[in-house]
Enzyme design. Structure first.
Site, PDB file in Angstrom:
ATOM      1  N   HIS A  68      20.794 -20.017 -14.752  1.00 37.25           N
ATOM      2  CA  HIS A  68      20.640 -20.788 -13.519  1.00 37.25           C
ATOM      3  C   HIS A  68      21.977 -21.150 -12.889  1.00 37.25           C
ATOM      4  O   HIS A  68      22.951 -21.464 -13.560  1.00 37.25           O
ATOM      5  CB  HIS A  68      19.740 -22.012 -13.706  1.00 37.25           C
ATOM      6  CG  HIS A  68      20.234 -23.078 -14.633  1.00 37.25           C
ATOM      7  ND1 HIS A  68      21.069 -24.096 -14.222  1.00 37.25           N
ATOM      8  CD2 HIS A  68      19.975 -23.329 -15.942  1.00 37.25           C
ATOM      9  CE1 HIS A  68      21.303 -24.919 -15.233  1.00 37.25           C
ATOM     10  NE2 HIS A  68      20.662 -24.470 -16.298  1.00 37.25           N
ATOM     11  N   ASP A 182      26.697 -25.558 -18.089  1.00 37.58           N
ATOM     12  CA  ASP A 182      25.243 -25.592 -17.914  1.00 37.58           C
ATOM     13  C   ASP A 182      24.965 -25.421 -16.419  1.00 37.58           C
ATOM     14  O   ASP A 182      24.938 -26.401 -15.691  1.00 37.58           O
ATOM     15  CB  ASP A 182      24.713 -26.937 -18.433  1.00 37.58           C
ATOM     16  CG  ASP A 182      23.205 -27.023 -18.441  1.00 37.58           C
ATOM     17  OD1 ASP A 182      22.543 -26.025 -18.114  1.00 37.58           O
ATOM     18  OD2 ASP A 182      22.688 -28.107 -18.754  1.00 37.58           O
ATOM     19  N   GLU A 214      17.067 -25.202 -11.575  1.00 44.47           N
ATOM     20  CA  GLU A 214      16.547 -25.297 -12.944  1.00 44.47           C
ATOM     21  C   GLU A 214      16.554 -26.730 -13.437  1.00 44.47           C
ATOM     22  O   GLU A 214      15.636 -27.174 -14.130  1.00 44.47           O
ATOM     23  CB  GLU A 214      17.377 -24.402 -13.878  1.00 44.47           C
ATOM     24  CG  GLU A 214      16.809 -24.253 -15.281  1.00 44.47           C
ATOM     25  CD  GLU A 214      17.322 -25.295 -16.287  1.00 44.47           C
ATOM     26  OE1 GLU A 214      16.850 -25.283 -17.439  1.00 44.47           O
ATOM     27  OE2 GLU A 214      18.195 -26.119 -15.922  1.00 44.47           O
ATOM     28  N   ASP A 237      21.112 -19.675 -21.416  1.00 40.46           N
ATOM     29  CA  ASP A 237      21.476 -21.035 -21.038  1.00 40.46           C
ATOM     30  C   ASP A 237      22.402 -21.606 -22.101  1.00 40.46           C
ATOM     31  O   ASP A 237      22.834 -20.892 -23.010  1.00 40.46           O
ATOM     32  CB  ASP A 237      20.195 -21.877 -20.913  1.00 40.46           C
ATOM     33  CG  ASP A 237      20.316 -23.005 -19.902  1.00 40.46           C
ATOM     34  OD1 ASP A 237      21.394 -23.635 -19.830  1.00 40.46           O
ATOM     35  OD2 ASP A 237      19.331 -23.284 -19.196  1.00 40.46           O
TER      36      ASP A 237
END
Length: 361
Positions: A68, A182, A214, A237
């Site tokens: 993401h 992240d 996300e 991820d």
């Protein structure tokens, strides 16, 4: 610090880019720049997730590798009469990592620098000092003398507020510190997978995807998976690292540098057993280090991908990362490289018959 190589330059560009949930344009442009040379086709869904298609076999299964684009941040909600900025969180934040941190407000007139502040402890009661400051009691100081000056800076409700931190390799240069690992590391994995498949035969169609939103509900994974209709899904991820002081093995036992994490279970999905076993077999055959992990809270894009159409066998492969959802997180480059190697080796074997076996296993 020695001169950065091509991959490190890409990682810096991805993590330095600003892109909170709902405003991922800058991060998407960086990912597009790096993935475009290895894609046969590039397009977006209607919400802005980036999809890069690479065809090995026109009649092969569709393999989706999704990281993401968005990072956690904040959004301006109001400006008070003295020019202080109030905000709401976008994505999950722990209030103890927020105070005194530098932020960038992205306005129509350009960037405005600020710092997250609160009432100083010197004037709090002894009881109040013992408690963490609530997010609702925080504000952002941009140095404005009043509301009018803050508005002259270009600040208005709805503007994105992004954590400020510059990509920094540590003294051990495999240890990389940055904001937005992240999940720009997932975007980097998707880019590198397509790069390593550039001149390699593979019996399928691979989609490297940078999804949006996300952190606020796996939203872009849902829309992009509908656009692709994949046969197999990999969510890439970050995961929880358990190698810092105070964490017991029963809480988290993954260590940086010991291989990518195979997620058994999280709050969004029970990983598909057939796909999980297939990936573990490849890791063992190729002697690629890996770690098992599970998370009772939180989820990844796989949670949305696996519910697409009549179901998609999916698995999350994650990188153990320290201090996620803060201004500065740390991960290990070897874990990134081994995650890429594992997914590439899997893609080489994911023909139509193998996918059918996985579905029926």
């Amino acid at each position: 610090m020695k001169k950065m190589d091509e991959t490190t330059t890409m990682l810096k560009a991805l993590t330095d880019a600003r892109g909170i949930s709902g405003h991922e344009k800058e991060a998407r442009q960086v990912m597009e720049k790096y993935i475009k040379p290895f894609a046969d086709e590039l397009f977006t869904d209607n919400l802005g997730s980036l999809i890069a298609k690479k065809t090995g076999n026109d009649n092969g299964p569709k393999i989706m590798v999704a990281g993401h684009l968005d990072e956690v941040g904040f959004m301006v909600t109001r400006i008070d009469k003295n020019g202080f900025i109030y905000f709401q969180t976008v994505g999950g934040w722990w209030n103890q990592v927020m105070l005194a941190q530098r932020v960038t407000i992205m306005t129509a007139k350009g960037d405005v620098t600020g710092v997250i502040g609160s009432k100083p402890p010197h004037i709090l009661s002894p009881e109040a000092r013992k408690k963490p400051v609530a997010i609702k009691d925080m504000f952002i100081d941009v140095g404005a003398s009043d509301k009018e000056e803050a508005m002259e800076f270009g600040i208005r409700p709805g503007d994105s507020i992004v954590p400020y931190f510059e990509f920094t390799p540590l003294k051990n240069e495999k240890m990389l510190m940055a904001k937005a690992w992240d999940n720009r590391i997932g975007c980097a994995i998707a880019i590198e997978v397509l790069k390593q498949l550039k001149d390699v035969e593979h019996p399928n169609i691979v989609y490297g995807v940078g999804t949006i939103q996300e952190e606020v509900g796996l939203r872009g994974a849902r829309t992009s998976a509908h656009a692709i209709n994949p046969d197999i899904g990999f969510g890439v991820d970050v995961g929880i690292a358990g190698d810092t002081p105070g964490i017991s093995d029963k809480d988290a036992d993954s260590k940086l540098g010991k291989g990518p994490q195979i997620i058994l279970y999280d709050a969004s999905m029970i990983s598909h057993k057939g796909l999980r076993d297939f990936i573990i077999d490849i890791a063992e055959e190729q002697q690629i280090p890996f770690q098992y992990s599970s998370m009772s809270g939180g989820g990844t894009d796989s949670g949305a991908i696996h519910l697409t159409a009549n179901g998609v066998p999916s698995l999350s492969i994650t990188i153990a990362t320290r201090y996620i959802h803060s201004h500065a997180a740390i991960l290990h480059r070897d874990d990134f490289e081994n995650a890429v190697k594992l997914i590439v080796e899997a893609i080489k074997k994911l023909d139509r018959d193998t996918v059918k076996e996985i579905i029926l296993s």
